[in-house]
Design an enzyme around this catalytic site. Sequence first.
Site, mmCIF file in Angstrom:
data_model
loop_
_atom_site.group_PDB
_atom_site.id
_atom_site.type_symbol
_atom_site.label_atom_id
_atom_site.label_comp_id
_atom_site.label_asym_id
_atom_site.label_seq_id
_atom_site.Cartn_x
_atom_site.Cartn_y
_atom_site.Cartn_z
ATOM 1 N N SER A 35 0.831 -1.201 0.000
ATOM 2 C CA SER A 35 0.000 0.000 0.000
ATOM 3 C C SER A 35 0.871 1.259 0.000
ATOM 4 O O SER A 35 1.626 1.478 -0.947
ATOM 5 C CB SER A 35 -0.961 -0.044 1.192
ATOM 6 O OG SER A 35 -1.981 0.935 1.068
ATOM 7 N N ASP A 78 -10.064 -5.674 -3.505
ATOM 8 C CA ASP A 78 -9.506 -4.645 -2.630
ATOM 9 C C ASP A 78 -10.457 -3.450 -2.586
ATOM 10 O O ASP A 78 -10.822 -2.892 -3.625
ATOM 11 C CB ASP A 78 -8.142 -4.215 -3.184
ATOM 12 C CG ASP A 78 -7.344 -3.344 -2.235
ATOM 13 O OD1 ASP A 78 -7.928 -2.416 -1.645
ATOM 14 O OD2 ASP A 78 -6.132 -3.580 -2.102
ATOM 15 N N HIS A 100 -7.351 -6.017 0.768
ATOM 16 C CA HIS A 100 -6.199 -5.172 1.068
ATOM 17 C C HIS A 100 -5.425 -5.639 2.308
ATOM 18 O O HIS A 100 -4.491 -4.980 2.734
ATOM 19 C CB HIS A 100 -6.678 -3.724 1.274
ATOM 20 C CG HIS A 100 -5.610 -2.682 1.137
ATOM 21 N ND1 HIS A 100 -5.028 -2.361 -0.078
ATOM 22 C CD2 HIS A 100 -5.018 -1.867 2.048
ATOM 23 C CE1 HIS A 100 -4.142 -1.397 0.099
ATOM 24 N NE2 HIS A 100 -4.101 -1.079 1.379
#
Length: 275
Positions: free
Chosen positions: A145, A221, A254
Amino acid sequence: MELIEQHTCFGGRQEVWRHRSGVLDCEMRFAVYLPPQARQRRLPVLYWLSGLTCSEQNFITKAGAQRHAAEHGVILVAPDTSPRGDGVANDEAYDLGQGAGFYVNATQAPWSSHFRMYDYVVDELPRLVEAHFPADDRRSISGHSMGGHGALVVALRNPGRYRSASAFSPIVAPSQVAWGEKAFAAYLGDDREAWKAYDAVELLRTAPEKLPLLVDQGDADEFLESQLRPELLRAAAEVAGHPLQLRMQPGYDHSYYFIGSFIGEHIAHHAAALR
């Protein structure tokens, strides 16, 4: 440096160290996993950069990476995600300030006094690791991320310094999404030209080294369309002729459940490059 945590793990040692950072002007912590082979020889290092709200703990407790690092003989180093402390600027939001360093060198007050995570990751931390641990100068870098953004940017801006680079769910174009726009405006100011130095899509266009990039992205995600935009990285790589393996993984979100599912493949990818 002060050893503040250690555990035997897959025949090696998981450690956490605290030190005074000259670059960040505060106390910092970083995690080091030393696989069993480190007792006999110096080994290459895979640096891991974590995402928003994380510390050095998330990766070492959730990813399951130590088993694979022990198999391949690779040291893992995971720094905290920002400077921290009572004297360090902060914000009430989760996506700015402590825990959200974005791996840039801030130029704007009040952030510029401490928030120089780019220099910390590229220069200060490797110097410490290579001086105090059985590590040689073979390096690779990965992250998730915000940390995936950091890993891609650091690799693209430093040709020849890393043998390989990969990312999970990276923020590939922070100049074009809300997370990045908020952080870059605060840390770097309103000049969007300055933002390009920390934007993987922009850097890919003129990267002097064609270092192959491995990116895994879950198609379930929750931030895929709003913050991550992997299609922008693919388009930039195609135009620039830059090698990119972008794998859209069906059903994955995620979380560290996603990272844990593929971290073994990423470590194997880096281990091959680090030989």
